[in-house]
Design an enzyme around this catalytic site. Structure first.
Site, PDB file in Angstrom:
ATOM      1  N   CYS A 197       0.846  -1.199   0.000  1.00  0.00           N
ATOM      2  CA  CYS A 197       0.000   0.000   0.000  1.00  0.00           C
ATOM      3  C   CYS A 197       0.885   1.255   0.000  1.00  0.00           C
ATOM      4  O   CYS A 197       1.515   1.538  -1.003  1.00  0.00           O
ATOM      5  CB  CYS A 197      -0.991  -0.036   1.162  1.00  0.00           C
ATOM      6  SG  CYS A 197      -2.355   1.130   0.973  1.00  0.00           S
ATOM      7  N   HIS A 222      -3.501  -5.323   0.828  1.00  0.00           N
ATOM      8  CA  HIS A 222      -2.926  -5.778   2.095  1.00  0.00           C
ATOM      9  C   HIS A 222      -2.962  -7.302   2.164  1.00  0.00           C
ATOM     10  O   HIS A 222      -3.978  -7.884   2.551  1.00  0.00           O
ATOM     11  CB  HIS A 222      -3.681  -5.162   3.275  1.00  0.00           C
ATOM     12  CG  HIS A 222      -3.412  -3.712   3.439  1.00  0.00           C
ATOM     13  ND1 HIS A 222      -2.358  -3.236   4.183  1.00  0.00           N
ATOM     14  CD2 HIS A 222      -4.031  -2.627   2.917  1.00  0.00           C
ATOM     15  CE1 HIS A 222      -2.350  -1.920   4.131  1.00  0.00           C
ATOM     16  NE2 HIS A 222      -3.345  -1.523   3.364  1.00  0.00           N
ATOM     17  N   GLU A 259      -1.638  -9.144   4.297  1.00  0.00           N
ATOM     18  CA  GLU A 259      -1.555  -9.595   5.683  1.00  0.00           C
ATOM     19  C   GLU A 259      -2.904  -9.737   6.375  1.00  0.00           C
ATOM     20  O   GLU A 259      -2.979 -10.287   7.476  1.00  0.00           O
ATOM     21  CB  GLU A 259      -0.650  -8.654   6.487  1.00  0.00           C
ATOM     22  CG  GLU A 259      -1.230  -7.282   6.765  1.00  0.00           C
ATOM     23  CD  GLU A 259      -1.054  -6.257   5.658  1.00  0.00           C
ATOM     24  OE1 GLU A 259      -1.254  -5.065   5.924  1.00  0.00           O
ATOM     25  OE2 GLU A 259      -0.719  -6.642   4.509  1.00  0.00           O
TER      26      GLU A 259
END
Length: 185
Positions: free
Chosen positions: A73, A161, A163
């Site tokens: 990002c 993202h 994660e």
């Protein structure tokens, strides 16, 4: 064991990046973005997301370490801005579930996700023009450049993202980055 340092740019998910790397067997530690790169000894670097590109600290200096770097990002936007690309406001805005189409099945970071994958991404700001040497490796209906790579220099970025639990196959992205770091040794 492979060691990857996560550079904290103030993002709300930074702690999850370190955890995701731990979960796939990577030795990891998180450092503030004010830590000079010469104080780092690692096989790779993740530049985390965050709220503001003007608060990037030393993040741009990590691009000269001659080790692989993954920007997530804001981290991707920092890579673009530091190397001559452009970053601008996205038309779409905040966080959303997005279907990303993979442009390059041979890309070592995102190619294995082809032909498409669902991700969680923010598009308040985004890369609007690639730096020299980079290729667009993924796109979506809301963002022309969802991922970019300069495999020759070991520099990669994703707008989304990997994660967070909302992203499908996020662990695969981190596994691919670990493989890039291991092959760079």
């Amino acid at each position: 064991m492979t060691e990857i340092v996560v550079v904290d740019n103030g993002g709300q998910f930074t702690h999850l990046e370190g955890r995701a790397l731990d979960d796939i067997g990577v030795e990891t530690r998180t450092v503030e973005n004010t830590m000079p790169p010469e104080d780092i000894d690692a096989d790779g670097v993740v530049l985390s997301g965050g709220p503001a590109i003007d608060e990037r600290g030393c993040s741009g200096e990590y691009l000269d370490m001659d080790i692989p770097v993954l920007g997530i990002c804001l981290g991707m936007q920092i890579i673009a801005a530091e190397l001559g690309g452009t970053v601008g406001a996205g038309e779409y805005g905040g966080y959303a579930d997005v279907v990303v189409e993979i442009d390059d099945e041979t890309d070592p970071l995102v190619g294995s996700l082809a032909p498409e994958t669902r991700v969680w991404a923010s598009h308040a700001d985004q890369v609007t023009a690639l730096p020299d040497g980079f290729a667009r490796t993924a796109t979506s209906d809301v963002c022309e450049i969802e991922a970019m790579s300069d495999a020759e220099r070991g520099l990669y970025g994703v707008q989304w993202h990997p994660e967070v639990a909302h992203t499908e196959r996020g662990e695969e992205v981190f596994g691919n980055f670990r493989a890039i770091c291991e092959n760079d040794e």
